[in-house]
Design a protein around this motif. Sequence first.
Motif, mmCIF file in Angstrom:
data_model
loop_
_atom_site.group_PDB
_atom_site.id
_atom_site.type_symbol
_atom_site.label_atom_id
_atom_site.label_comp_id
_atom_site.label_asym_id
_atom_site.label_seq_id
_atom_site.Cartn_x
_atom_site.Cartn_y
_atom_site.Cartn_z
ATOM 1 N N MET B 106 24.876 21.770 4.039
ATOM 2 C CA MET B 106 24.749 21.308 3.026
ATOM 3 C C MET B 106 23.873 22.071 1.886
ATOM 4 N N ARG B 107 23.771 21.598 0.410
ATOM 5 C CA ARG B 107 22.927 22.517 -0.191
ATOM 6 C C ARG B 107 21.916 21.637 -1.439
ATOM 7 N N SER B 108 22.772 20.115 -1.387
ATOM 8 C CA SER B 108 21.877 19.466 -2.762
ATOM 9 C C SER B 108 20.553 19.345 -2.497
ATOM 10 N N GLY B 109 19.851 19.534 -3.464
ATOM 11 C CA GLY B 109 18.849 19.469 -3.231
ATOM 12 C C GLY B 109 17.628 18.698 -4.149
ATOM 13 N N LEU B 110 16.516 18.071 -4.123
ATOM 14 C CA LEU B 110 15.887 17.142 -4.063
ATOM 15 C C LEU B 110 17.056 16.488 -6.327
ATOM 16 N N GLY B 113 19.742 15.527 -5.571
ATOM 17 C CA GLY B 113 20.409 14.611 -4.713
ATOM 18 C C GLY B 113 19.923 13.208 -5.535
#
Lengths: 355, 260
Positions: B106-110, B113
Motif C-alpha cells: 500500500m502507498r497512502s501516508g498519514l 489516510g
Amino acid sequence: MARGGGYFKTTYAADLALVDTRLRRRALAAFVVALLVLPRVASPFILDLVAQTALAAIGALALNLLTGLAGQVSLGHAGFIAAGAFTTGVLIENGVRSPLVALPAAAVVGAVLGIVVGIPALRLKGLYLALGTLALHHVVLYACAEFQNHWGANTGVSIPPPAIGPWVLKGAVAWYYTLTLAAALVLALSVNLRRSRAGRAWMAIRDREIAAESVGIDVARYKVLAFVWSSAITAVAGGLFAYHRAFVSVEAFGFFLAVEYIAMIIIGGLGSALGAVLGAAFVTLLPHGLDALVAGLRLSGGAAYYLFPLKFGAFGLLMAVFLLFEPQGLVGIWRRVRNWFALWPLRYRPLRSAS
Amino acid sequence: MVLTIDGLTLEFEGLHPLTGVSMSVDDGALAALVGPNGAGKTCVLNCIGGFYTPKAGRIRFGGAMIQGLAPHRIAARGIARTFQFVELFRGMSVLDNILLGRHRHMRSGLLAGGIFWGRSRREETLHRRRVEEIIEFLELERYRTELVASLPFGVQKLVAIGRALAMEPTLLLLDEPSTGMNREEKENLARFLLRIKHDLRTTMLWVEHDMELVGDLADTVTVLDFGRKIAEGPPAEVLRDPLVAEAYLGRAYVRERGAG
C-alpha cells in the motif's frame, strides 16, 4: 441496504463506512444540528464550556494519536501546547498578528519539537520515555519563561483577537463555532487514521514492535512521525488556546496540564478517538461540576476553602478508579450501554467485539 | 536458488550460536530446518530477517546480499516470517492483523489516510479484497472481526501465517508453526503448507520440531546441531542418518540400540 442492520453488508466500502446504519446516520445528523442550533438556546457560559471542551479535545485527540495509537507515552504534552501558545505570543510581540501565519508557525514549531523529542525517543521505552518527554516539557517551559521575563511583560503576553482582513474572531458564539469545527476536523482525522494504513502501522508498533518490523514497517520513521503529527496538532491547539484566552503566561502550562491531558485519554478510553473527546469533556467539566456540587451543598465558608485541593485530588482518584475498574474508560461504559440497548431484552454477546 | 547462505557465523559475547552454516533453498521448495533445542535454527531465521547481524558470512536473496540490512528493508524485498510465539498485534482484529501484511503493497501516508477520500479509500477496499482471499484460503472466516488475543493458540498461528502470506512474499520463513497445535490442527497446517507450496508457489524455509511432519512434507532437510550443519538432503536419507539420530538422542542411546 435500505435498513442496514449494521451486521449485513454487501461491499467492502460499506464495511469501512464509519456511520453504517440508518439509526447512526440519524443520530449523527441530530447531533450536528444540535451543535449548530446550540448558540440560539444556550447561555454564553455554556457555549464557552463547550468551546473549552472542543479545545481540550483537540489536544486530547492529538495525544491519543501518540499514546493511544502509536503507544508512545508522553508527559511533555503541556510543553507542546506551551510551544504553540508562545509561538503565537512571540509573533504578536513582533508585530505578526495574523492567525494565518501564527497557527501554521505553531504547527511547524510543534513538528520540529516533535522531531527533537522523537529521535531520542527511539531509544527510550515506557517510563524512561515518559521522563524524557517530561524533560522536554521543562526545557520548553524554561525557554518560554525566559521569553516572558526578558522580552514580554513580566506577567505574560496579551493576545489581541485573531483577525483575518476585516473579519475579527470575537465573542462566545464565534469561538464556539471555530473551536467545535477545529475539533471536528481533528476527530475526523483521528478516526480515519484508525482505519487506514498509517494509523494501522502505529497500532502495530504499539502492540508488537518486532512484528511490525517483520511486515515491513519502518518503525523508527513511524515513531518520529507520530511525535511530529501529535506535537504539530497540539501546538496548533496551543496557538488557539492563546487566542481564545487572549493571554499567554507560562504558569498556565505547568505539569498539572500534562497530567490533565493524560487523564483525558485514560478516563475517556485509551486508543479511542471518541474516548479522547469524552475524556476531554469530562476533565474540562469536572471542576465546574464540583463547583456546582459544593455550591449546591451550601457549605459554610470554611469548607469552600478546601475546594481547590479537592479538584486535584479528584483527578488522581478518578484516574486510579478508571485504571482499576474501567480500563476501557468512558468509551467502554458507552459500548456496554449501547450493546445492552441493542440486545434488549436478550443478553447475547454482541457479534462484533469492537467497533 | 531463491536463498543462498554461505558461511554464516553469529557471535554474542563469547557464545557462538552459529558457526559457518551454509545452505540454500530452491525456488518453490519447502525446505525444512531442524535440530535439537538450542541448535541455532531460529538464529538462522533471525539473521535472514535482519533481526541479528551475523559476524561473518553472506546471505544472498534474489541476486543481492541482504545480511546487515534492517528488518523492514528485508521485508520490503519479499521475505515474510512467522514467529515461534506468534507475535501478533494483540489489540487488533484478525482482519487488521492480516491487513498489516499488506502494508508494503500500500502507498497512502498519514495525510491521505487521515483524509480517507479518493485514492486512500479505494486502496483500502482493494487490499481488503486480497485479505479476504487469504482469510478464505486459511479458513479463518468465522474469526474475521475477533481480537486476536481472544483466539485459541492454534488459530493465532494461522493468523500469523495469514499475515505473512498477505505480504505476498517470495520467501516465507516459518518458525515452528506446529508448536502448541493438537493433532487435528497439525493436519490442517500440513494441508495449508502444501497448498501454499502448490497453489501460491511460495518458497518456504521451515523450522520444525515435529519430525513426522518434516518427513511427510519437506522437499529437503537441513540439520543443525550446536550451531553447525551436520546433515542435509532429502528427508528420507537425512532422517536415517546416524549423526542426526545422535544429535537428537545422544550417542549412548544410539550405540545401545545399534548394538541391540
